[in-house]
Design an enzyme around this catalytic site. Structure first.
Site, PDB file in Angstrom:
ATOM      1  N   ASP A 104     -41.617 -27.138  16.625  1.00  0.00           N
ATOM      2  CA  ASP A 104     -41.282 -28.609  16.770  1.00  0.00           C
ATOM      3  C   ASP A 104     -42.197 -29.459  15.868  1.00  0.00           C
ATOM      4  O   ASP A 104     -43.416 -29.510  16.209  1.00  0.00           O
ATOM      5  CB  ASP A 104     -40.947 -29.005  18.145  1.00  0.00           C
ATOM      6  CG  ASP A 104     -40.503 -30.496  18.163  1.00  0.00           C
ATOM      7  OD1 ASP A 104     -39.269 -30.643  17.746  1.00  0.00           O
ATOM      8  OD2 ASP A 104     -40.963 -31.413  18.742  1.00  0.00           O
TER       9      ASP A 104
ATOM     10  N   ASP B 241      -5.825 -36.713 -17.272  1.00  0.00           N
ATOM     11  CA  ASP B 241      -5.242 -35.866 -16.465  1.00  0.00           C
ATOM     12  C   ASP B 241      -4.181 -35.045 -17.488  1.00  0.00           C
ATOM     13  O   ASP B 241      -3.889 -35.471 -18.407  1.00  0.00           O
ATOM     14  CB  ASP B 241      -4.716 -36.593 -15.316  1.00  0.00           C
ATOM     15  CG  ASP B 241      -4.642 -35.565 -14.004  1.00  0.00           C
ATOM     16  OD1 ASP B 241      -4.042 -34.430 -14.087  1.00  0.00           O
ATOM     17  OD2 ASP B 241      -5.489 -36.013 -13.118  1.00  0.00           O
TER      18      ASP B 241
ATOM     19  N   GLY C  17      -4.128 -34.719 -21.071  1.00  0.00           N
ATOM     20  CA  GLY C  17      -4.776 -33.562 -21.946  1.00  0.00           C
ATOM     21  C   GLY C  17      -5.219 -32.669 -20.688  1.00  0.00           C
ATOM     22  O   GLY C  17      -5.295 -32.728 -19.621  1.00  0.00           O
ATOM     23  N   ASP C  18      -6.043 -31.528 -21.418  1.00  0.00           N
ATOM     24  CA  ASP C  18      -6.644 -30.376 -20.517  1.00  0.00           C
ATOM     25  C   ASP C  18      -7.956 -30.647 -20.732  1.00  0.00           C
ATOM     26  O   ASP C  18      -8.660 -30.197 -21.806  1.00  0.00           O
ATOM     27  CB  ASP C  18      -5.931 -29.244 -20.760  1.00  0.00           C
ATOM     28  CG  ASP C  18      -6.422 -28.059 -20.115  1.00  0.00           C
ATOM     29  OD1 ASP C  18      -7.639 -28.115 -19.527  1.00  0.00           O
ATOM     30  OD2 ASP C  18      -5.929 -27.203 -19.789  1.00  0.00           O
ATOM     31  N   PHE C  19      -8.826 -30.976 -19.718  1.00  0.00           N
ATOM     32  CA  PHE C  19     -10.320 -31.095 -19.802  1.00  0.00           C
ATOM     33  C   PHE C  19     -10.890 -29.833 -20.108  1.00  0.00           C
ATOM     34  O   PHE C  19     -12.264 -29.692 -20.406  1.00  0.00           O
ATOM     35  CB  PHE C  19     -10.860 -31.796 -18.829  1.00  0.00           C
ATOM     36  CG  PHE C  19     -10.568 -31.176 -17.279  1.00  0.00           C
ATOM     37  CD1 PHE C  19     -10.855 -30.201 -16.948  1.00  0.00           C
ATOM     38  CD2 PHE C  19     -10.244 -32.661 -16.213  1.00  0.00           C
ATOM     39  CE1 PHE C  19     -10.395 -30.021 -15.400  1.00  0.00           C
ATOM     40  CE2 PHE C  19     -10.229 -32.372 -14.871  1.00  0.00           C
ATOM     41  CZ  PHE C  19     -10.177 -31.064 -14.503  1.00  0.00           C
TER      42      PHE C  19
ATOM     43  N   ARG D 218     -13.570 -35.498  -6.859  1.00  0.00           N
ATOM     44  CA  ARG D 218     -12.844 -34.355  -6.237  1.00  0.00           C
ATOM     45  C   ARG D 218     -12.328 -33.098  -6.950  1.00  0.00           C
ATOM     46  O   ARG D 218     -11.120 -32.654  -6.787  1.00  0.00           O
ATOM     47  CB  ARG D 218     -11.748 -34.852  -5.290  1.00  0.00           C
ATOM     48  CG  ARG D 218     -12.116 -35.569  -4.045  1.00  0.00           C
ATOM     49  CD  ARG D 218     -11.144 -35.727  -3.077  1.00  0.00           C
ATOM     50  NE  ARG D 218      -9.960 -36.696  -3.587  1.00  0.00           N
ATOM     51  CZ  ARG D 218      -8.767 -36.742  -3.030  1.00  0.00           C
ATOM     52  NH1 ARG D 218      -8.377 -35.780  -2.190  1.00  0.00           N
ATOM     53  NH2 ARG D 218      -7.862 -37.633  -3.426  1.00  0.00           N
TER      54      ARG D 218
HETATM   55  C1  LIG Z   1      -7.978 -32.726  -6.483  1.00  0.00           C
HETATM   56  S1  LIG Z   1      -7.239 -33.756  -7.730  1.00  0.00           S
HETATM   57  C2  LIG Z   1      -8.466 -35.340  -7.545  1.00  0.00           C
HETATM   58  C3  LIG Z   1      -7.672 -36.202  -8.149  1.00  0.00           C
HETATM   59  C4  LIG Z   1      -8.674 -37.749  -8.178  1.00  0.00           C
HETATM   60  N1  LIG Z   1      -9.783 -37.555  -8.953  1.00  0.00           N
HETATM   61  C5  LIG Z   1      -8.982 -38.091  -6.631  1.00  0.00           C
HETATM   62  O1  LIG Z   1     -10.068 -37.953  -6.284  1.00  0.00           O
HETATM   63  O2  LIG Z   1      -8.124 -38.640  -6.138  1.00  0.00           O
HETATM   64  C6  LIG Z   1      -7.842 -32.974  -9.088  1.00  0.00           C
HETATM   65  C7  LIG Z   1      -7.173 -33.532 -10.357  1.00  0.00           C
HETATM   66  O3  LIG Z   1      -7.608 -32.986 -11.463  1.00  0.00           O
HETATM   67  C8  LIG Z   1      -6.356 -32.850 -12.228  1.00  0.00           C
HETATM   68  N2  LIG Z   1      -6.697 -31.676 -13.078  1.00  0.00           N
HETATM   69  C9  LIG Z   1      -6.909 -30.328 -12.744  1.00  0.00           C
HETATM   70  N3  LIG Z   1      -7.012 -29.556 -13.807  1.00  0.00           N
HETATM   71  C10 LIG Z   1      -7.216 -30.297 -14.709  1.00  0.00           C
HETATM   72  C11 LIG Z   1      -7.393 -30.058 -16.332  1.00  0.00           C
HETATM   73  N4  LIG Z   1      -7.416 -28.776 -16.903  1.00  0.00           N
HETATM   74  N5  LIG Z   1      -7.448 -31.232 -17.077  1.00  0.00           N
HETATM   75  C12 LIG Z   1      -7.095 -32.358 -16.827  1.00  0.00           C
HETATM   76  N6  LIG Z   1      -7.032 -32.650 -15.361  1.00  0.00           N
HETATM   77  C13 LIG Z   1      -7.012 -31.694 -14.451  1.00  0.00           C
HETATM   78  C14 LIG Z   1      -5.405 -32.601 -11.349  1.00  0.00           C
HETATM   79  O4  LIG Z   1      -3.972 -33.100 -12.066  1.00  0.00           O
HETATM   80  C15 LIG Z   1      -5.605 -33.533 -10.349  1.00  0.00           C
HETATM   81  O5  LIG Z   1      -5.182 -34.817 -10.522  1.00  0.00           O
END
Ligand SMILES: C[S@@+](CC[C@H](N)C(=O)[O-])C[C@H]1O[C@@H](n2cnc3c(N)ncnc32)[C@H](O)[C@@H]1O
Length: 680
Positions: A88, A547, A572-574, A589
């Site tokens: 402790d 998104d 787009g796709d990140f 998130r």
């Molecule tokens: C859990 S949600 C969170 C949404 C928001 N950021 C929030 O906090 O409410 C995850 C988000 O990431 C997006 N997402 C997932 N994969 C993705 C990607 N490859 N490119 C762009 N966005 C993506 C999803 O469509 C979703 O809107």
């Protein structure tokens, strides 16, 4: 080096650390000690006023912690450890004992009392050796000691204090600081064992182990060794050949719970189950102290009684060293559960019923109906919702008991046969109506439709180590569920995200001063709820919501949120596409849900898009360092397929590996926490 011979002596022994502190675990693990962790249930509630010196309090608490585990294990774990270690740590300043702060204000009180001053850190350590006898009784021998280290804090300004408190670090640490992390910045000097301040005096511990294992401990029939004061003044003991009672023992005997009989020589037991005597005797050159603490029968009848003792009772085991102590333990009593424990467990058992009642009321639009027609009878609600009167009556009553609805008694003038009227509580009006600005209906629906089926397969998920999307939905992963979902399902998903982002957005958006940024990009920004809060809080900021195309396409369902032309959407796709240019990136998130390799791909892309000084605002649930909570994070992890929940420190290290330095961490008090990092 005393340690290695000791370690080899411990090989094959069941060594137990009666502490959940990750810092203590790390210190011991780092020197190669192999042990099990069984956190003590002993609550640190000894009355501090009853101890003459602060270290006595720390030592007594350490003893009680270790003993509780030593006594519980043969009964609950059905195995007897060879050695149990309890510790402790306390901080003392100006005659006050500081333990862990209970909240931010308590942390402020503690840290401001340390500012500019020298204080002492004491760690009390108890080592209990357990000897299982042939008749299945267990004898315990105790050795204890303490170590003191002096620490001086620099003068701390209000800003520094609050910044440190808001980092969240003080909350689980004695005195409200952690010297091994951010708290190290507050310290001017340390005199003594640094690890003692971290939480465990390793050097002293090794010396004590050496005494135990390289000078064989006395047999229980022998006279016990006595102690000499140590040279560093941290451990002053005396030898007594006459029975006497210490002040600590005297005092703690007053805390004996009803049903227990703990006796000191001055108050002999009338019906002892075990009566144990320890004699003080000076042993030339020896530094060890052995106390025969207790004998505990493992026979079933005794177990109940022992459990009763073991929960959280301060046993008056020993006073100062070298004194004769008698202990008697009464047995054969029924183990009555604590009222609090019963409440807690029944809440947990009924938790699923409460959730499902809420989901059902939300699904059937009970809260919408009672918003349209407040003060309605169950029959009216049932008719509107096309449900049975009996069923709705039960549901409304359950919702009343859960604080979701109010039951309005018929007035005095109304006939007594008039049925009760129901209306929404404020909580339902604000969070459960589907058209409320902060409605969580979408999130609740998602919990009902997606999380509930997954959790009904939790047993197999735990057995197999993977969520059960196939069993719950006939799909392999959560991604498949999302990809194959209908347009309606996609909107529902967005609505669920939207609700949480609406209720948490402001806390995250206002957590830090972002006035130095002009352009932000919310990666995976979904409906733009966070972007809206960011533009409201920071008038100079424009936000791009980035998104997936399917999400951006549907974002208009949630517009206009705040009608700000500083918000734009890019599809787009990140992982694949170029990220929009910005001087602040936001990840809310997103990371917790991704597998490690994808986390790294995404962070690498963000780091590449960032110039020096560029910011990264991360918002997630931050687990506490010891991964003991918050439970909403840990429960969520049970249903996650690929990602993992992390502590603020883990996120910080992760981001550091991609060139980001964490400047601030905020435990917002809302559902999501936040961290601001800068590209170095
Ligand atoms: C859990 S949600 C969170 C949404 C928001 N950021 C929030 O906090 O409410 C995850 C988000 O990431 C997006 N997402 C997932 N994969 C993705 C990607 N490859 N490119 C762009 N966005 C993506 C999803 O469509 C979703 O809107």
């Amino acid at each position: 080096m005393v340690l290695n011979p000791v370690i080899s002596k411990l090989a094959g022994k069941l060594v137990v650390l009666a502490s959940a502190s990750p810092r203590r675990q790390e210190i011991l693990r780092n020197v190669g000690l192999r042990f099990e962790i069984v956190p003590s249930w002993f609550k640190e509630t000894l009355d501090k006023r009853l101890f003459k010196a602060p270290h006595e309090y720390a030592v007594e608490t350490a003893k009680q912690k270790a003993l509780e585990v030593a006594r519980r294990m043969p009964i609950k774990h059905l195995k007897t450890p060879d050695i149990v270690i309890g510790a402790d740590t306390i901080v003392t300043v100006d005659g006050m004992i500081l333990e862990k702060p209970v909240d931010k204000h308590d942390a402020y009180r503690m840290l401001s009392s340390l500012s500019g001053k020298e204080h002492s850190v004491f760690t009390g350590v108890a080592i209990i050796l357990c000897h299982e006898k042939e008749n299945e009784e267990v004898d315990y021998q105790l050795m204890d000691f303490y170590e003191e280290t002096k620490v001086k804090f620099a003068d701390l300004s209000e800003d520094m204090l609050w910044e440190y408190i808001n980092s969240g670090e003080p909350m689980d640490k004695a005195g409200g600081y952690g010297i091994q992390a951010l708290g190290g910045m507050l310290v001017e000097y340390v005199h003594g064992d640094f690890l003692n301040v971290v939480g465990f005096p390793l050097n002293r511990f090794c010396k004590q182990l050496n005494i135990i294992y390289n000078h064989s401990p006395p047999s229980l029939d022998q006279e016990h060794e006595s102690v000499h004061p140590s040279h560093n003044g941290t451990h002053a003991t005396s030898v007594h050949t006459q029975p006497s009672q210490s002040s600590a023992a005297k005092h703690s005997s007053s805390s004996t719970t009803p049903g227990q009989t703990h006796h000191t020589p001055n108050s002999p037991s009338t019906s002892p189950l075990h009566k144990v005597k320890r004699k003080g005797n000076e042993g030339e050159g020896s530094e060890s102290l052995w106390t025969l603490v207790d004998s505990l029968s493992k026979h079933t009848d005794d177990r109940k009684a022992e459990l009763h003792d073991s929960e959280n009772t301060a046993l008056p085991l020993t006073g100062s060293r070298g004194q004769v102590i008698e202990i008697s333990v009464t047995g054969h009593e029924d183990c009555e559960p604590h009222e609090e424990d019963l409440k807690r467990i029944s809440q947990l058992i009924d938790g699923f019923r409460a959730s499902k009642a809420l989901f059902t009321a939300s699904q059937l639009r009970v809260f919408d109906q009672l918003h349209r027609t407040p003060r309605a009878e169950a029959a009216q609600v049932a008719q509107e919702l096309k449900a049975s009167v009996k069923g709705i009556e039960c549901l409304l009553e359950a919702c009343v008991s859960l604080g979701l609805l109010k039951k309005v008694s018929p007035g005095v003038s109304t006939p007594s046969c008039q049925k009760a009227l129901y209306e929404n509580t404020e909580l339902a009006t604000t969070l459960l109506r589907s058209d409320a600005p902060f409605s969580l209906r979408g999130h609740i629906q998602r919990c009902n439709d997606t999380v509930w089926p997954l959790f009904s397969h939790l047993e197999s998920a735990v057995q197999e180590g993977a969520p059960q999307h196939d069993k719950a939905f006939g799909k392999k992963t959560s991604k498949d569920v999302l990809q194959d979902s209908s347009q309606d399902d996609k909107l529902r998903f967005m609505s669920a995200m939207h609700g949480i982002a609406r209720v948490t957005g402001k806390s995250v958006a206002t957590a830090f001063d972002l006035s130095c940024y002009k352009t932000a990009c919310d990666l995976g920004g979904c409906t733009g709820a966070m972007a809206c809060e960011l533009t409201k809080a920071h008038p100079g900021l424009s936000v791009t919501v980035f998104d997936l195309p399917a999400v951006v396409e549907k974002s208009e369902h949630f517009q206009p949120l705040c009608g700000d032309n500083r918000i734009s959407f890019v599809a787009g796709d990140f992982f694949k596409d170029e990220l929009p240019k910005a001087d602040l990136y936001i990840l809310a998130r997103v990371l917790h849900d991704l597998p490690e390799e994808k986390v790294n791909i995404l962070l690498k892309k963000i780091a590449a898009a960032c110039t020096t000084g560029c910011g990264l605002l991360l918002s997630e649930i931050f687990l506490d360092e010891e991964r003991r909570g918050p439970s909403r994070g840990l429960l969520q992890a049970l249903g996650m397929s690929e990602g993992r929940q992390r502590s603020a420190e883990e996120y910080s290290l992760l981001l550091k590996s991609h060139g980001f330095t964490t400047t601030h961490v905020r435990h917002t008090g809302n559902l999501l926490d936040a961290m601001l990092c800068i590209k170095a």
